[in-house]
Enzyme design. Structure first.
Site, mmCIF file in Angstrom:
data_model
loop_
_atom_site.group_PDB
_atom_site.id
_atom_site.type_symbol
_atom_site.label_atom_id
_atom_site.label_comp_id
_atom_site.label_asym_id
_atom_site.label_seq_id
_atom_site.Cartn_x
_atom_site.Cartn_y
_atom_site.Cartn_z
ATOM 1 N N GLN A 96 8.461 -6.084 0.091
ATOM 2 C CA GLN A 96 7.013 -5.845 0.024
ATOM 3 C C GLN A 96 6.755 -4.356 -0.180
ATOM 4 O O GLN A 96 5.613 -3.948 -0.346
ATOM 5 C CB GLN A 96 6.348 -6.312 1.327
ATOM 6 C CG GLN A 96 6.483 -7.805 1.562
ATOM 7 C CD GLN A 96 6.165 -8.163 3.012
ATOM 8 O OE1 GLN A 96 5.016 -8.266 3.399
ATOM 9 N NE2 GLN A 96 7.192 -8.333 3.813
ATOM 10 N N ASP A 99 7.814 1.692 -2.278
ATOM 11 C CA ASP A 99 8.329 3.066 -2.264
ATOM 12 C C ASP A 99 9.533 3.312 -3.165
ATOM 13 O O ASP A 99 9.925 4.459 -3.396
ATOM 14 C CB ASP A 99 8.646 3.502 -0.821
ATOM 15 C CG ASP A 99 9.627 2.556 -0.099
ATOM 16 O OD1 ASP A 99 10.500 1.960 -0.758
ATOM 17 O OD2 ASP A 99 9.504 2.428 1.140
ATOM 18 N N HIS A 114 4.922 -6.433 -4.168
ATOM 19 C CA HIS A 114 3.636 -5.737 -4.144
ATOM 20 C C HIS A 114 3.564 -4.581 -5.140
ATOM 21 O O HIS A 114 2.719 -3.703 -5.009
ATOM 22 C CB HIS A 114 3.323 -5.262 -2.717
ATOM 23 C CG HIS A 114 3.057 -6.398 -1.778
ATOM 24 N ND1 HIS A 114 3.106 -6.289 -0.406
ATOM 25 C CD2 HIS A 114 2.733 -7.701 -2.026
ATOM 26 C CE1 HIS A 114 2.822 -7.459 0.149
ATOM 27 N NE2 HIS A 114 2.604 -8.328 -0.804
ATOM 28 N N CYS A 125 -6.193 -1.466 -22.151
ATOM 29 C CA CYS A 125 -5.220 -1.876 -23.159
ATOM 30 C C CYS A 125 -3.996 -2.353 -22.369
ATOM 31 O O CYS A 125 -4.118 -2.703 -21.207
ATOM 32 C CB CYS A 125 -4.902 -0.744 -24.130
ATOM 33 S SG CYS A 125 -4.090 0.689 -23.395
ATOM 34 N N CYS A 144 -5.894 4.733 -24.771
ATOM 35 C CA CYS A 144 -7.336 4.442 -24.897
ATOM 36 C C CYS A 144 -8.194 5.347 -24.011
ATOM 37 O O CYS A 144 -9.417 5.229 -24.028
ATOM 38 C CB CYS A 144 -7.590 2.972 -24.591
ATOM 39 S SG CYS A 144 -7.375 2.569 -22.846
ATOM 40 N N SER A 183 5.759 -7.135 9.478
ATOM 41 C CA SER A 183 4.917 -7.712 10.529
ATOM 42 C C SER A 183 4.579 -9.166 10.234
ATOM 43 O O SER A 183 4.018 -9.854 11.088
ATOM 44 C CB SER A 183 3.625 -6.890 10.668
ATOM 45 O OG SER A 183 2.932 -6.875 9.431
HETATM 46 P P1 OAD Z 1 3.585 -3.452 8.531
HETATM 47 O O1 OAD Z 1 3.200 -2.044 8.713
HETATM 48 O O2 OAD Z 1 2.521 -4.477 8.665
HETATM 49 O O3 OAD Z 1 4.715 -3.846 9.572
HETATM 50 C C1 OAD Z 1 5.842 -3.037 9.774
HETATM 51 C C2 OAD Z 1 6.803 -3.745 10.713
HETATM 52 O O4 OAD Z 1 7.964 -2.937 10.802
HETATM 53 C C3 OAD Z 1 6.272 -3.987 12.107
HETATM 54 O O5 OAD Z 1 6.482 -5.346 12.459
HETATM 55 C C4 OAD Z 1 7.128 -3.066 12.985
HETATM 56 O O6 OAD Z 1 7.413 -3.638 14.263
HETATM 57 C C5 OAD Z 1 8.393 -2.932 12.164
HETATM 58 N N1 OAD Z 1 9.144 -1.689 12.341
HETATM 59 C C6 OAD Z 1 8.683 -0.448 12.691
HETATM 60 N N2 OAD Z 1 9.677 0.440 12.717
HETATM 61 C C7 OAD Z 1 10.823 -0.220 12.382
HETATM 62 C C8 OAD Z 1 12.189 0.162 12.198
HETATM 63 N N3 OAD Z 1 12.601 1.418 12.383
HETATM 64 N N4 OAD Z 1 13.066 -0.802 11.827
HETATM 65 C C9 OAD Z 1 12.654 -2.085 11.638
HETATM 66 N N5 OAD Z 1 11.389 -2.492 11.780
HETATM 67 C C10 OAD Z 1 10.475 -1.572 12.144
HETATM 68 O O7 OAD Z 1 4.343 -3.539 7.120
HETATM 69 P P2 OAD Z 1 4.577 -4.803 6.168
HETATM 70 O O8 OAD Z 1 4.878 -6.026 6.950
HETATM 71 O O9 OAD Z 1 5.556 -4.378 5.157
HETATM 72 O O10 OAD Z 1 0.760 -4.190 1.115
HETATM 73 O O11 OAD Z 1 3.156 -4.961 5.508
HETATM 74 C C11 OAD Z 1 2.958 -5.914 4.509
HETATM 75 C C12 OAD Z 1 2.011 -5.390 3.460
HETATM 76 O O12 OAD Z 1 0.805 -4.955 4.084
HETATM 77 C C13 OAD Z 1 2.526 -4.179 2.726
HETATM 78 O O13 OAD Z 1 3.360 -4.488 1.630
HETATM 79 C C14 OAD Z 1 1.255 -3.512 2.270
HETATM 80 C C15 OAD Z 1 0.372 -3.717 3.469
HETATM 81 O O14 OAD Z 1 -0.986 -3.798 3.200
HETATM 82 C C16 OAD Z 1 0.473 -3.457 0.025
HETATM 83 O O15 OAD Z 1 0.536 -2.266 -0.026
HETATM 84 C C17 OAD Z 1 0.066 -4.259 -1.119
#
Ligand code: OAD
Length: 236
Positions: A96, A99, A114, A125, A144, A183
């Site tokens: 997801q 980066d 994503h 375009c 464009c 998450s």
């Molecule tokens: P979140 O920020 O929602 O969740 C990050 C998760 O990583 C949490 O469950 C933390 O507990 C866990 N975490 C934190 N530090 C960690 C570490 N060192 N090792 C392992 N886990 C750790 O991020 P995403 O689930 O990726 O969408 O969020 C999903 C989407 O929501 C993203 O792709 C983004 C956002 O809106 C877009 O940008 C389109």
């Protein structure tokens, strides 16, 4: 301590990753302490209506993120995922994250659900570009002159059908799925591990915290990405 799993026992491993995968690189997560959406309102910076209202402001936010991520390096977790390619016939990353750190760590097959912070496109375009400038100073389409937009799946956008299909194919065919640092609250990504579960794969979750999907997993490791991978597989 002996590893929880022998990685060589598996044929196709899918690493399903979220923002926590890059936390040890210094990339902020979206939710929780220090999360991006605590400080920036997505309705101002990360949706199509915001872009139509204020493309320059939306680009300022994305250029801030490009500069921040551009300074970060892949961490041990990313390198571990890449190293698995030497041990297993098939390794696929379904991420997801926008980066690009899996690619920078050398992973061969990465499906970016994503989109990418490093790609832009023109919806007037069909211009598309991958540019690593941080910040990106030319935000107009060279063909464009309309505003380019970041090629990211913003709130309210559809995921690319091709990317979803490639990810689903990997999930249907894997025998081990390792979810790291998500998450599991953003759909449809959150429910993708079910596909692997239904196909009979073993499911492992690595996350310091419980998630709404934790019950689906066979094994949950409540630790960070790099420590969890070490604990799961031992030294690689
Ligand atoms: P979140 O920020 O929602 O969740 C990050 C998760 O990583 C949490 O469950 C933390 O507990 C866990 N975490 C934190 N530090 C960690 C570490 N060192 N090792 C392992 N886990 C750790 O991020 P995403 O689930 O990726 O969408 O969020 C999903 C989407 O929501 C993203 O792709 C983004 C956002 O809106 C877009 O940008 C389109």
């Amino acid at each position: 301590m002996s590893p929880a799993i022998q990685i060589r026992d598996f044929h196709h491993v899918v690493f399903f990753t979220g923002a926590g995968m890059s936390a040890e690189s210094g990339v902020p997560t979206y939710r929780g302490k220090g999360g991006i959406w605590k400080h920036y309102d997505y309705e101002r910076y990360a949706c199509q209506p915001a872009f139509e209202r204020d493309p320059v402001g939306v680009w300022e936010f994305h250029n801030y993120r490009r500069e921040l991520v551009g300074r970060c390096q892949p961490n041990d977790g990313h390198r571990f995922v890449t190293a698995c390619e030497q041990l297993v016939p098939h390794v696929t990353v379904v991420t997801q994250n926008i980066d690009g750190l899996h690619e920078r760590a050398g992973s061969s097959t990465v499906h970016e659900l994503h989109g990418s912070l490093w790609r832009s496109r023109c919806d007037t375009c069909s211009f598309r570009a991958t540019e690593f400038d941080a910040p990106l100073t030319e935000i107009h389409c060279p063909n464009c002159r309309a505003f380019k937009r970041p090629d990211i799946v913003w709130f309210g956008d559809m995921l690319s059908a091709d990317v979803i299909e490639s990810a689903m194919s990997a999930l249907r065919n894997c025998d081990l799925l390792v979810s790291i640092g998500t998450s599991a609250v953003v759909y449809p990504a959150a429910e993708l591990p079910f596909v692997a579960k239904q196909s009979g794969a073993h499911l492992v979750e690595i996350n310091p915290d419980d998630t709404p999907m934790s019950h689906v997993y066979d094994t949950c490791l409540r630790t960070t990405a790099s420590d969890g991978l070490r604990e799961l597989f031992g030294p690689i």
